[in-house]
Design an enzyme around this catalytic site. Structure first.
Site, PDB file in Angstrom:
ATOM      1  N   ASP A   1     -49.460  -9.518  72.424  1.00 29.58           N
ATOM      2  CA  ASP A   1     -48.610  -9.999  71.347  1.00 29.58           C
ATOM      3  C   ASP A   1     -48.116  -9.579  70.126  1.00 29.58           C
ATOM      4  OD1 ASP A   1     -48.312 -12.486  69.367  1.00 29.58           O
ATOM      5  OD2 ASP A   1     -50.101 -13.319  69.984  1.00 29.58           O
TER       6      ASP A   1
ATOM      7  N   ASP B   1     -42.256 -13.238  72.228  1.00 27.93           N
ATOM      8  CA  ASP B   1     -43.141 -12.009  71.757  1.00 27.93           C
ATOM      9  C   ASP B   1     -44.326 -12.414  72.772  1.00 27.93           C
ATOM     10  OD1 ASP B   1     -44.350 -14.585  70.874  1.00 27.93           O
ATOM     11  OD2 ASP B   1     -43.983 -13.707  68.535  1.00 27.93           O
ATOM     12  N   GLU B   2     -45.199 -12.682  73.810  1.00 30.19           N
ATOM     13  CA  GLU B   2     -46.111 -12.515  74.144  1.00 30.19           C
ATOM     14  C   GLU B   2     -46.567 -12.365  75.996  1.00 30.19           C
ATOM     15  OE1 GLU B   2     -49.403 -15.788  72.685  1.00 30.19           O
ATOM     16  OE2 GLU B   2     -48.075 -16.835  73.291  1.00 30.19           O
TER      17      GLU B   2
END
Lengths: 419, 370
Positions: free
Chosen positions: A8, A105-106
């Site tokens: 993350d 974003d993960e």
């Protein structure tokens, strides 16, 4: 044992905003990403320092600034964000071929079967190498959680965050066998899938933490939340999750929306805004080589109520008109019920398929359904031709009339926000 | 109500109507069969409100009456009964007793008043149509109807009745099947009817080919009747798309191909074709038909077949599944394919068919993108 990681990116939008503007945003500790002051956007992400003031994502910029008046507000650097996201993904893919993008974003990584490749080092050591490589090559920090399944990895990544455990060094691995002890310290609100409503219901029967929930047998849980939710909850609080990490790089939804500087009450103006967004979304769709069957229109009125209406079409569409016509019909349906001036309008395309299905030629042109003439071959040809022009001469080189705000060719046409 | 019936006659009657009974329904009485006594025996009826089937079987009636009986349970019992006469009686509106040899069953039915009445179709002005002709039309065309819900009209089969001939047409917009048979005896006025294929399947199955059927139209329904059996169906409201305009008249290339050999090659190519589009490429050249398929992430395949081909060389793409399906219904050993261009409709017909019927299938190509 399965070896799953969740990587993350820390305060992703904030970090990217700082990297594109090192002199401005880069120097501001109190930074909010989402829109300029006075704009009507919402907070997309905020620096850890502003979060201390109570600023949270999805809050309006105005409200965020009331909480933290000294913060600097910048719009989301969309292009830089998607470039950064791709750059991180490329690094991750060097460590394992199975990378599933969970959001911009993960990423979930499945390192199952890579033990020998990494000389049987612990997952913790590999995770730290991954983190280091991403930091060196992209300048962005990751928090990495790891464990025997996606749920454990996700919860561990929360523990790995610098804000939560500064000493963890950005990596938190739950070793095999220690899942029960790990789960004991988790609150129900942390578990993905337990939203505010379910939390409220569980709090009503005295359950806030996993530890409290584990004290009850299935029949009791069933009585409280019903059999389906109980079975799911029973597994979740024991750290069980059966979903596999799937290689996925394809978005499941393409959407465009815009919050207006001034509320729009005029129906025809709203329709032309929606047409513009629909054409943008259709362009994104074609650029990804996809077609969509489900079209959803979102309308937020000036009383902050959000309404949406969707329709699944018999055949996938990809052209500007093919997307815009049903979208306009949906907007009219929404406007019939919610007449207040509009603050935001958006369109989202889902149920995506690769557009090769349209290769089958048909005998009859499909008739209009609910007043919407379905997409024709000529619509697709037209949109593809427009795409080719834009590729060569730029986005503003060709537009559908009537002109929207800024005459063709002039700079400063306001770009809609995509999401 | 009380009657005695042979186990075989009971099974025969149940088999005829059972498929009209819906497997799931929100209206409980539809899961039941209506059993009524008649002069010669009993009449058993079932319906899902779209289709209704009723058939009369010989029985020895002692006391007249009518009742509804759970269809599935009655069929299951009838299947397991010993070979002996079956006595069925009803006490009141709901309680049914069934006895056969030493076996005895009690079932709960529903009053006959709850059973929906059959569509009002007047058979006085009925047309008389040979069941065999109807069977032939149905079995060669109904397969091509659409199963997609997006265009309900294409879910039906168009039945055109004309003074000289009758025709059935079905299509899903990608492929089409059309058959004409001449009408021997002058019938009534011309009419166009759109019928759900499910009803046609019942008609094909229930009426023996040598029987003559009475066909009559109600307001929204159509009834088919023979001396013992009747089928009623809801009609789909038109208009049917003007299919005649899409049937090509200027196809100037044709190939004559052995059906079995073509089927074999298509099946081989299908293995490597895309699961979604089933796309294969056919390349016609004088004397030779070449097949090729290339599916990303899967592989490639090629095959060849000597054919009689007349025309300029042609490369055309098809959904192999559609083509194979059409071949299944073509009645001759050789078939004739005609073409105009790679993105125009192709036709497929039986070659050398000595039959009074005329049969034509149409298939739209898949665009070949390289």
């Amino acid at each position: 044992m399965p070896r799953i990681l969740l990587a993350d990116a820390d305060a992703f939008f904030v970090a990217v905003a700082r990297s594109v503007d090192p002199e401005g945003a880069g120097k501001s500790a109190l930074l909010i990403v989402g829109g300029r002051p006075g704009s009507r956007g919402v907070v997309c992400s905020a620096s850890y320092e502003t979060r201390a003031f109570g600023v949270r994502s999805a809050m309006s910029i105005a409200q965020a600034l009331r909480l933290c008046p000294d913060a600097m507000c910048v719009p989301v650097p969309r292009q830089a964000c998607s470039d950064a996201s791709r750059a991180i993904r490329r690094v991750l893919e060097r460590f394992t071929p199975v990378v599933e993008g969970a959001s911009i974003d993960e990423w979930y990584l499945d390192l199952g079967g890579t033990e020998a490749l990494y000389h049987h080092e612990s997952l913790d050591v590999t995770a730290r190498k991954i983190r280091e490589a991403v930091k060196t090559e992209t300048g962005l920090s990751l928090s990495i959680g790891g464990g025997s399944n996606k749920l454990i990895a996700k919860l561990a990544a929360e523990r790995a965050k610098p804000s939560r455990s500064p000493a963890a060094g950005g990596v938190w691995i739950v070793d095999e066998g220690s899942e029960p002890a790990f789960m004991n310290d988790v609150t129900l609100a942390e578990i993905p899938g337990i939203g505010p409503k379910l939390q409220e219901r569980l709090r009503g029967v005295g359950l806030v933490t996993v530890r409290e929930t584990l004290a009850h047998e299935m029949p009791t849980l069933e009585r409280w939340v019903g059999p389906k939710t109980a079975a799911w909850l029973h597994g979740r609080v024991r750290g069980m999750s059966a979903t596999a990490v799937e290689y996925r790089d394809r978005s499941r939804q393409i959407s465009r929306e815009e919050t207006f500087g001034k509320d729009i009450a005029d129906a025809s103006k709203l329709v032309s805004e929606l047409r513009y967004l629909a054409a943008k979304a259709a362009g994104d769709l074609r650029a990804a080589g996809l077609a969509a069957r489900t079209i959803t229109v979102k309308l937020r009125t000036n009383d902050f109520e959000t309404h949406s209406a969707g329709r699944t079409l018999p055949d996938p569409v990809e052209s500007d008109r093919g997307v815009a016509e049903p979208a306009v019909a949906l907007l009219e349906k929404l406007r019939a019920k919610h007449r207040a001036p509009a603050r935001l309008v958006g369109v989202s395309l889902s149920n995506l398929t690769s557009y090769r299905v349209t290769e089958q030629l048909t005998m009859f042109e499909a008739p209009a359904v609910e007043g919407v003439v379905p997409e024709r071959e000529r619509d697709r040809d037209l949109s593809r031709a427009v795409d080719r022009v834009r590729e060569k001469f730029g986005d503003d080189a060709i537009r559908t009339g009537p002109p929207r705000r800024v005459p063709i060719g002039e700079k400063g046409a306001k770009k809609p926000r995509s999401s | 109500m009380r009657f005695t019936i042979s186990r075989e006659k009971l099974q025969e009657g149940l088999a005829a109507v059972a498929s009209a009974v819906p497997s799931k329904t929100t209206l409980p009485v539809l899961a039941n069969l209506l059993v009524q006594t008649t002069e010669k025996g009993i009449r058993i009826s079932g319906t899902d409100l779209d289709i209704a089937v009723s058939t009369e079987v010989i029985a020895d009636v002692e006391a007249a009456g009518a009742i509804t009986i759970p269809a599935r349970k009655l069929s299951e019992i009838a299947r397991e009964l010993p070979p002996a006469p079956v006595k069925i009686s009803a006490a009141g509106d709901q309680r049914i007793t069934l006895e056969c040899g030493r076996s005895k069953f009690k079932l709960l039915g529903l009053p006959k008043s709850e059973f929906p009445s059959f569509p009002a179709v007047k058979f006085e002005k009925a047309l008389r149509i040979p069941s065999g002709d109807l069977q032939k039309l149905i079995s060669h065309t109904a397969f091509a109807a659409s199963t997609e819900e997006s265009r309900p009209i294409l879910n039906g089969v168009l039945w055109e009745l004309r003074p000289e001939h009758m025709r059935m047409v079905a299509t899903n917009g990608h492929r089409l099947a059309k058959m004409d048979v001449p009408v021997k005896t002058a019938s009534g006025p011309s009419s166009d009817l759109i019928i759900p294929p499910k009803a046609l399947e019942q008609i094909r199955r229930l009426f023996p080919a040598e029987e003559e059927l009475e066909v009559a139209q109600g307001e929204n329904h159509l009834g088919f009747r023979s001396p013992f059996t009747a089928v009623y169906t809801r009609l789909i409201e038109g208009p049917y798309p003007s299919y005649d305009q899409v049937i090509p008249r200027d196809n100037d290339k044709y190939a004559i191909i052995d059906k079995v050999a073509l089927t074999g090659a298509l099946k081989r190519m299908s293995v490597v074709a895309s699961d979604q589009t089933h796309r294969i490429r056919l390349s016609f050249n004088s004397g030779m038909l070449k097949f090729s398929v290339s599916t990303p992430d899967l592989g490639e395949a090629q095959d060849e077949l000597p054919v009689r081909y007349n025309g300029d060389p042609l490369d055309i793409g098809f959904n192999a599944a559609y083509l194979l399906e059409i071949l299944r219904y073509l009645p001759t050993e050789e078939i004739r394919l005609t073409f105009k261009a790679p993105e125009r409709a192709a036709t497929i017909e039986p070659e050398g068919w000595s039959d009074s019927a005329k049969y034509l299938c149409l298939l739209m190509p898949l665009r070949l993108v390289d």
